[in-house]
Design an enzyme around this catalytic site. Structure first.
Site, PDB file in Angstrom:
ATOM      1  N   VAL A 337      -5.587  52.363 -18.029  1.00 25.36           N
ATOM      2  CA  VAL A 337      -5.444  53.723 -18.565  1.00 25.36           C
ATOM      3  C   VAL A 337      -4.249  54.413 -17.913  1.00 25.36           C
ATOM      4  O   VAL A 337      -3.438  55.081 -18.579  1.00 25.36           O
ATOM      5  CB  VAL A 337      -6.738  54.533 -18.334  1.00 25.36           C
ATOM      6  CG1 VAL A 337      -6.506  56.023 -18.640  1.00 25.36           C
ATOM      7  CG2 VAL A 337      -7.860  53.985 -19.202  1.00 25.36           C
ATOM      8  N   HIS A 338      -4.134  54.257 -16.611  1.00 24.24           N
ATOM      9  CA  HIS A 338      -2.993  54.835 -15.889  1.00 24.24           C
ATOM     10  C   HIS A 338      -1.669  54.271 -16.415  1.00 24.24           C
ATOM     11  O   HIS A 338      -0.673  54.997 -16.550  1.00 24.24           O
ATOM     12  CB  HIS A 338      -3.156  54.529 -14.398  1.00 24.24           C
ATOM     13  CG  HIS A 338      -2.057  55.076 -13.538  1.00 24.24           C
ATOM     14  ND1 HIS A 338      -1.069  54.278 -13.009  1.00 24.24           N
ATOM     15  CD2 HIS A 338      -1.783  56.343 -13.117  1.00 24.24           C
ATOM     16  CE1 HIS A 338      -0.239  55.021 -12.290  1.00 24.24           C
ATOM     17  NE2 HIS A 338      -0.654  56.274 -12.332  1.00 24.24           N
ATOM     18  N   THR A 339      -1.659  52.986 -16.732  1.00 23.71           N
ATOM     19  CA  THR A 339      -0.435  52.345 -17.227  1.00 23.71           C
ATOM     20  C   THR A 339      -0.085  52.800 -18.639  1.00 23.71           C
ATOM     21  O   THR A 339       1.084  53.047 -18.957  1.00 23.71           O
ATOM     22  CB  THR A 339      -0.604  50.807 -17.210  1.00 23.71           C
ATOM     23  OG1 THR A 339      -0.834  50.381 -15.870  1.00 23.71           O
ATOM     24  CG2 THR A 339       0.627  50.104 -17.757  1.00 23.71           C
TER      25      THR A 339
END
Length: 535
Positions: A337-339
């Site tokens: 998700v962060h990526t």
């Protein structure tokens, strides 16, 4: 006063018999030479090489020749020892620290081999024609193909020169085939006798390994006579070769075979190592036997995210109900998700049971991370790669991949995956973030060739074949796997999964260090650490 002094640079061993033989050899060298000869060890034993050279220089010597105490020029002679010599030359700029060549294949060494073989044959009490005898030469084995090739050359010269009916080469250390397999091959050839020559300078663990394998072969093949010769040992002709190399080094005539050196030219299969830096890898075990106190273990620290990264994960943690995501791969999902910047991708992720644990254990075991494209390499956290010593390999730009693409009609990414299968076998993690064809080739090899990588990460992006190959990987029950449905993905996604594995490894190592004071059973693989902080 002598023109120069000599330091024989031995490898070092925990086996006292090995060191005793080197010291006997140094005695022979002093008997045969007008130039004083000292000695030092690269690892385990004392005195260390730097101490031996420093002693000579501090005693007033202007020229000291360091002679590699090895049979063939491989990593020790080409990398570890030159870095030691360079450091000493910088420390003593007014003196001259020369570096000699390795022994390599020398006529006197062939004569010593002949002597050892004749001794073994004579001790048998039976007369067997050499035409009915198979010569089996056991080398040390290295990661340098040029040095391994010299063992084959030596064997062929002895086979032809002494009239043996055939020959087999095997290795006791890094290379293959190993000794047991070499003996099995020799036994299948149908000879009446097999005579084994351990091509080693000194006694030690590896020579004893050869002796144990010979004993096992005798029990396994009672109708076959299996003889074992002695290793070279502290023979006076060995001393003469070392002195010859020392003289050449002092006179500037040290010759190294550079035409097929993997550090100088692009040798097939080793192209990436051209120009590799000369760095010694023996600091942790240098002089180990002579240390009064054990070397303190590296103190591992838990992974500490950058403040912006930490704030991002706080936002991600609040963005949805994470209790529906299995704890085993919750942090992996949050990383993706962060990526991607998209919380909705979680619903399309698929992580097979035990996949994260399999990947963590593979990193701990030192297995190679294979990527389909260099962009996946670029996305790996470099500080973690270096700290953990993770080896990363990508074959997409290698010449052999171009050849496979041309001859097999496959993409270069698929060719790189096929080469990884050939090169690393099961000792790898696949991180595929760009090419659906790489997934297709991996699954084909898993199903048809029984390939079993430790983990397959298949997260390519695109519209052609992407959905289909991901679905095929998800259905591939033979290996642990991480993939997703749909067209989203990409190299940063694959990199992120590998980063998750490395962060987990770092945290476990830190946890083991924290527990070591209170529990002797603390091990790096004992329990997950560090997920909750990021969840």
């Amino acid at each position: 006063m002598s023109a120069y002094r000599v330091v024989l640079a031995g490898h070092g061993s925990r086996d006292p018999s090995s060191m005793a033989e080197l010291e006997t050899l140094v005695g022979h060298m002093n008997d045969l030479s007008a130039e004083p000869v000292g000695y030092g060890y690269l690892e385990f034993a004392t005195p260390t090489i730097d101490v031996a050279v420093r002693t000579q220089l501090e005693a007033g010597a202007q020229d000291v020749v360091v002679v590699p105490g090895v049979l063939l020029a491989a990593t020790h002679a080409k990398n570890d020892l030159p870095s030691e010599v360079q450091a000493l030359q910088r420390e003593f700029p007014a003196a001259r620290v020369h570096y000699a060549a390795a022994m390599d294949l020398h006529p006197l060494l062939l004569q010593v081999c002949r002597e050892r073989l004749v001794e073994a044959e004579a001790a048998s009490g039976r007369t067997v024609a050499r035409a009915r005898t198979c010569l089996l030469v056991v080398g040390r084995g290295t990661t340098d193909p040029d040095a391994n090739g010299d063992v084959y050359k030596l064997t062929r010269m002895l086979e032809e020169g002494l009239g043996y009916g055939g020959s087999v080469v095997c290795f006791s250390g890094t290379a293959s085939p190993r000794v047991d397999e070499g003996l099995k091959r020799a036994a299948r050839l149908g000879f009446e006798r097999v005579v084994v020559l351990p091509y080693f300078l000194f006694d030690g663990v590896l020579v004893k390994r050869v002796q144990a394998a010979v004993h096992a072969a005798r029990e396994r093949h009672p109708d076959l006579e299996v003889l074992a010769s002695a290793h070279l040992g502290p023979h006076r002709d060995v001393a003469r070769v070392f002195l010859e190399r020392a003289r050449e080094g002092f006179e500037g005539r040290a010759h190294m075979n550079c035409s097929l050196c993997k550090y100088r030219v692009a040798v097939v299969g080793y192209e990436s190592q051209v120009g590799e830096a000369q760095v010694s890898h023996h600091a942790a075990v240098r002089g180990l036997a002579g240390r009064a106190e054990p070397v303190p273990a590296k103190r591992w620290e838990r992974y500490v995210p950058h403040p912006i990264e930490a704030e991002s994960f706080e936002i991600i943690a609040a963005a949805r109900d994470w209790s529906t995501v299995p704890a085993e791969w919750r942090y992996l999902a949050q990383r993706l998700v962060h990526t991607s910047g998209n919380v909705d991708i979680v619903e399309d992720l698929y992580v097979s049971p035990g996949a994260v644990e399999a990947g963590v254990r593979a990193v701990l075991a030192g297995k190679t991370v294979v990527t389909d494209v260099t962009m996946v390499q670029s996305g790996l956290k470099r500080e973690l790669v270096n700290e953990l010593g993770v080896r990363v390999w990508c074959g997409v730009h290698d010449k052999e991949s171009f050849l496979l693409q041309r001859e097999e009609g496959i993409t270069r990414s698929a060719a790189g995956i096929r080469r990884a299968w050939q090169k690393f076998g099961n000792d790898c993690i696949l991180a595929i973030g760009d090419a659906p064809t790489a997934i297709a080739e991996a699954v084909r090899l898993i199903r048809e060739q029984r390939w079993r990588p430790a983990l397959v990460i298949g997260l390519p992006v695109g519209f052609v074949g992407t959905r289909e190959t991901k679905a095929t990987l998800r259905a591939c029950l033979q290996v642990p796997r991480v993939t997703n449905a749909g067209t989203l993905g990409g190299s940063p996604w694959a990199s992120s999964v590998v980063n998750v594995l490395m962060i987990e490894v770092k945290n476990r190592l830190a946890q083991a260090g924290e527990l070591a004071g209170s529990s002797p059973d603390a091990l790096p693989g004992a329990a997950p650490a560090g997920r909750d902080a990021a969840s």
